[in-house]
Design a protein around this motif. Structure first.
Motif, PDB file in Angstrom:
ATOM      1  N   SER A 188       0.818  -1.224   0.000  1.00 41.95           N
ATOM      2  CA  SER A 188       0.000   0.000   0.000  1.00 41.95           C
ATOM      3  C   SER A 188       0.848   1.270   0.000  1.00 41.95           C
ATOM      4  O   SER A 188       0.493   2.264  -0.638  1.00 41.95           O
ATOM      5  N   LYS A 189       1.987   1.247   0.689  1.00 39.76           N
ATOM      6  CA  LYS A 189       2.801   2.458   0.807  1.00 39.76           C
ATOM      7  C   LYS A 189       3.930   2.547  -0.224  1.00 39.76           C
ATOM      8  O   LYS A 189       4.282   3.631  -0.680  1.00 39.76           O
ATOM      9  N   GLU A 190       4.507   1.397  -0.579  1.00 41.80           N
ATOM     10  CA  GLU A 190       5.701   1.418  -1.435  1.00 41.80           C
ATOM     11  C   GLU A 190       5.512   0.715  -2.768  1.00 41.80           C
ATOM     12  O   GLU A 190       6.364   0.804  -3.642  1.00 41.80           O
ATOM     13  N   GLY A 191       4.405  -0.013  -2.900  1.00 34.22           N
ATOM     14  CA  GLY A 191       4.164  -0.745  -4.136  1.00 34.22           C
ATOM     15  C   GLY A 191       4.633  -2.188  -4.030  1.00 34.22           C
ATOM     16  O   GLY A 191       5.491  -2.529  -3.218  1.00 34.22           O
ATOM     17  N   PHE A 192       4.037  -3.052  -4.875  1.00 28.60           N
ATOM     18  CA  PHE A 192       4.342  -4.484  -4.843  1.00 28.60           C
ATOM     19  C   PHE A 192       5.823  -4.753  -5.086  1.00 28.60           C
ATOM     20  O   PHE A 192       6.401  -5.683  -4.517  1.00 28.60           O
ATOM     21  N   ARG A 193       6.431  -3.945  -5.925  1.00 30.71           N
ATOM     22  CA  ARG A 193       7.836  -4.153  -6.283  1.00 30.71           C
ATOM     23  C   ARG A 193       8.747  -4.116  -5.055  1.00 30.71           C
ATOM     24  O   ARG A 193       9.799  -4.766  -5.023  1.00 30.71           O
TER      25      ARG A 193
END
Length: 344
Positions: A188-193
């Motif tokens: 949610s905060k940094e992305g799936f990557r």
């Protein structure tokens, strides 16, 4: 009379020959059925036993040594000073109590059960496909199969390891409650990557480490079995061979891959919602400039000790439990499997 006797003898021979042909045909049919049954049951049984023994052995090993892993993580994450494993352990217990050593345990248990199950399934099946026993390259095949097996298991393990590493840091800056909460927070905060921070380096590390560990384990096991005398107890012999070969293999693999392990910890510490993603060249440069070559050896003694002990637990539990389960298979399946092995 002579003609009748001759005809009677000839008739008896024909009937005897037909009976023998019928017996041979029935025997061949039974052999084919037995081989077919053996292939099906042995494959299914092997898959179940491999998954069960591999997953549980990996989970037991990782959870048992989790406190040591927490200490190693703190040592590698500290870029300001070089603390020994013993000093860091005492500092954690003094500041946070024994509970501080078990931060991220849920990540360890969940990640290890899933990743080791997939790892052993892949490894054992690849070994069978290469027909290790009859290959002239049998000493090198375990290195290759272990290297390839890491590709699948790391896809599961890396996100768990990122969350675990962050939970193990001093003062718990990310405030993750458990594995699922940590992964949701990162996405949610940094992305799936960001679940795969340091991914290429982690893949390189784990593939090399797995290759060295399993490769040297198989190599040492083969040499020990040829040069040592053992008792008639199969489980006892399996345990002795596993303990000796796995401790050496784990220590060597831990020593050779420590620099990559230090880099991965530095990757995983970064909150990509507030900072830019680090590049490998930048991480290597920062460690070398700020800490010197000694920075790449941080946590070395802990890593060697950790993987020496962890390999003993992993391989011994796997080998003994697998041997024990094999000893309790049904007589019908045992006979079929032995016939199939003899045919091979």
């Amino acid at each position: 009379v002579s003609t009748q006797s001759t005809w009677g003898i000839l008739k008896s021979l024909i009937l005897l020959n037909m009976q023998q042909e019928r017996i041979v045909a029935q025997t061949d049919k039974k052999a084919i059925d037995c081989e077919s049954l053996s292939r099906k049951t042995d494959t299914t049984t092997s898959l179940i036993m491999t998954a069960l023994c591999g997953g549980l052995s990996g989970g037991l090993m990782e959870s048992t040594l989790h406190p040591m892993d927490t200490i190693r993580t703190r040592v590698k994450a500290n870029s300001k000073m070089y603390l020994s494993i013993s000093k860091m352990g005492m500092q954690i217990v003094r500041d946070e109590g024994p509970k501080g050593l078990y931060r991220g345990l849920t990540c360890t248990v969940g990640g290890s059960l899933l990743s080791y199950t997939s790892y052993f399934l892949m490894y054992e099946n690849l070994k069978k496909s290469f027909d290790v026993k009859n290959s002239k390259y049998k000493d090198f095949i375990p290195f290759i199969t272990a290297f390839a097996s890491s590709l699948i298991s790391d896809c599961i393990y890396i996100p768990c390891d990122v969350v675990r590493t962050r939970m193990q840091l001093e003062n718990n800056p990310y405030q993750y409650k458990h594995l699922v909460h940590g992964i949701r927070n990162i996405i949610s905060k940094e992305g799936f990557r960001s679940c795969y921070l340091g991914g290429p380096t982690f893949f390189a590390l784990d593939m090399l480490h797995g290759s060295f560990t399993f490769g040297f384990y198989e190599l040492f096991s083969d040499r020990i079995k040829k040069n040592f005398r053992f008792s008639e107890n199969e489980i006892e012999n399996t345990l002795k061979v596993s303990l000796m070969s796995s401790s050496l293999a784990g220590a060597i693999a831990g020593f050779l891959t420590n620099p990559l392990d230090v880099m991965i910890t530095r990757f995983q510490m970064v909150d990509t919602s507030q900072q830019k993603r680090l590049k490998l060249r930048q991480v290597v440069h920062d460690i070398y400039v700020n800490e010197g070559l000694k920075g790449f050896t941080k946590g070395l003694s802990g890593r060697v000790l950790y993987y020496s002990i962890s390999s003993m637990i992993l391989f011994s539990c796997y080998a003994v439990s697998y041997t024990h389960l094999r000893a309790h298979e049904t007589p019908e399946h045992l006979v079929c499997r032995l016939l199939l092995e003899k045919k091979k």
